[in-house]
Design a protein around this motif. Structure first.
Motif: not given
Length: 225
Positions: A19-22, A46-60
């Motif tokens: 949760y904290q990581t997300s 920058l836009s690729t970094s944002i999209r990748t991090n949001l995909s990471h949050v979805q996995t979390l």
């Protein structure tokens, strides 16, 4: 430039750690998204970094969904359910914001392209109008030149006709004087008739000359036009 958030979470991470990581990733992507919109930075990194991090949050969120269901206490389970849903909603909201940014950027690019095309067409039409003006100016100059030549030709023809009229008057006067002299000398009627015939011949020659002059003037005017 902001790069992808390098937050690693082990397979044995607790629900609280996930949760904290997300939350940390969402905070960072929110800042990057604000930077992307405010600075109009079109860098794909920058836009690729944002999209990748949001995909990471979805996995979390999927991992947290599995973990909170195993919580024994129902109140705690309900609490974690709401927290996971909030994280998922925030990630979806940021993803929609990123999509809206790309839509606005695409719209601006399209409008800029349309303005450029409109400007090019306007420049082309302006050049066409200028060419029309030049052609009209040349036509007007040609018309003025033709008018001037016509006036000169008319003046020349008028002067020629006036000269013939003057010569005709002089001939008439000379003929009258000659007749008076012949009458005074008592010449025969035969000689007078010969003189009269010669006078008619001279009249015909005179009129023929005037007609020929008129034809020449008319032909010249048509040639000028």
């Amino acid at each position: 430039m902001t790069t992808q958030q390098g937050v690693g979470v082990g397979k044995g991470a607790t629900l609280s750690e996930l949760y904290q990581t997300s939350r940390h990733i969402l905070l960072k992507t929110k800042q990057d998204l604000s930077l992307l919109e405010s600075s109009n930075d079109s860098s794909p990194d920058l836009s690729t970094s944002i999209r990748t991090n949001l995909s990471h949050v979805q996995t979390l969120c999927k991992d947290m969904d599995s973990l909170y269901r195993s919580v024994a206490s129902k109140p705690q389970r309900d609490l974690w359910k709401r927290k996971v849903e909030q994280i998922a909603e925030e990630a979806d909201s940021q993803r929609e914001g990123l999509d809206r940014y790309f839509q606005r950027r695409q719209k601006r690019m399209q409008e800029a392209q349309e303005r450029a095309e409109l400007l090019n067409r306007a420049n082309g039409e302006s050049s066409h109008v200028m060419r029309i003006f030049d052609e009209e100016a040349q036509a007007m100059q040609s018309a003025r030149n033709s008018s001037r030549m016509l006036e000169e030709a008319t003046a020349t023809g008028t002067a020629i006709l006036a000269k013939y009229s003057e010569q005709r008057d002089r001939l008439k006067g000379a003929q009258r004087k000659a007749l008076d002299v012949l009458n005074t000398l008592g010449l025969s009627n035969t000689i007078l008739r010969v003189i009269e015939r010669r006078n008619r011949v001279d009249q015909r020659i005179k009129y023929a000359g005037m007609i020929l002059t008129f034809i020449i003037v008319v032909a010249f005017l048509r040639w000028v036009r």
